[in-house]
Design an enzyme around this catalytic site. Structure first.
Site, PDB file in Angstrom:
ATOM      1  N   CYS A   1      34.801  19.469 -50.857  1.00 35.60           N
ATOM      2  CA  CYS A   1      35.689  19.740 -52.003  1.00 35.60           C
ATOM      3  C   CYS A   1      37.155  19.445 -51.712  1.00 35.60           C
ATOM      4  CB  CYS A   1      35.498  21.164 -52.512  1.00 35.60           C
ATOM      5  SG  CYS A   1      36.018  22.488 -51.410  1.00 35.60           S
TER       6      CYS A   1
ATOM      7  N   HIS B   1      36.844  27.177 -52.940  1.00 28.35           N
ATOM      8  CA  HIS B   1      36.482  25.867 -53.499  1.00 28.35           C
ATOM      9  C   HIS B   1      37.664  25.323 -54.290  1.00 28.35           C
ATOM     10  CE1 HIS B   1      33.767  22.734 -54.835  1.00 28.35           C
ATOM     11  NE2 HIS B   1      34.022  23.006 -56.100  1.00 28.35           N
TER      12      HIS B   1
ATOM     13  N   HIS C   1      34.907  17.432 -58.901  1.00 32.49           N
ATOM     14  CA  HIS C   1      34.807  18.114 -57.613  1.00 32.49           C
ATOM     15  C   HIS C   1      33.594  17.627 -56.840  1.00 32.49           C
ATOM     16  CE1 HIS C   1      31.840  21.559 -58.681  1.00 32.49           C
ATOM     17  NE2 HIS C   1      31.736  20.629 -59.615  1.00 32.49           N
TER      18      HIS C   1
END
Length: 157
Positions: free
Chosen positions: A71, A121, A133
């Protein structure tokens, strides 16, 4: 030659000349902060397009591209290609951004997912409640709807 040099009366009143007057004589107006905000928006737009171009790239923990990403590796890579430097992890990236509210978020802002006080994240906001993402092992870079309200937003400076 600037408008102020061509029109002597404006030179004396430059501080009070309106934007319309300056535009009519070919001058320019400088608004503090606007140029910096426009440059940030330009970097964010480029980073968003770069992230989108990586659609389908496999997730790999610790990877920063150009063919595999985790990520924060995707956000790091995208902004680096757009001319901005970010730290490596999602939490470090959160600490290096200018935090913005959900109502002030813009496409190209970073979306940080958190639990308690920990960021776990990150992705790039694409508008309309969606983000680009690299989700998790076994998945690929993709556009997805933001699935929780436990998010913070950050604008890359």
């Amino acid at each position: 030659m600037s408008a102020l040099n061509r029109v002597p009366s404006l030179m004396a009143r430059a501080g009070t000349a309106s934007a319309l007057t300056l535009a009519a004589v070919g001058g320019s107006v400088v608004v503090p902060g606007v140029a910096a905000e426009a440059a940030a928006a330009s970097h964010a737009t480029k980073a968003l397009k770069i992230a989108a171009s990586k659609k389908g790239s496999p997730y790999r923990w610790g990877a920063t591209g150009p063919h595999r990403f985790d990520c924060s590796g995707l956000t790091l890579y995208s902004f680096k290609k757009a001319g901005k430097k970010l730290p490596r992890t999602a939490a470090q990236q959160y600490n290096k951004t200018r935090h913005v509210s959900a109502k002030n978020r813009k496409a190209g802002d970073l979306v940080f997912f958190y639990s308690g006080r920990s960021v776990y994240h990150v992705g790039i906001y694409a508008g309309k409640g969606r983000l680009w993402h690299a989700p998790k092992t076994g998945d690929v870079v993709r556009l997805q709807k933001i699935w929780t309200s436990s998010v913070w937003y950050g604008r890359v400076k």
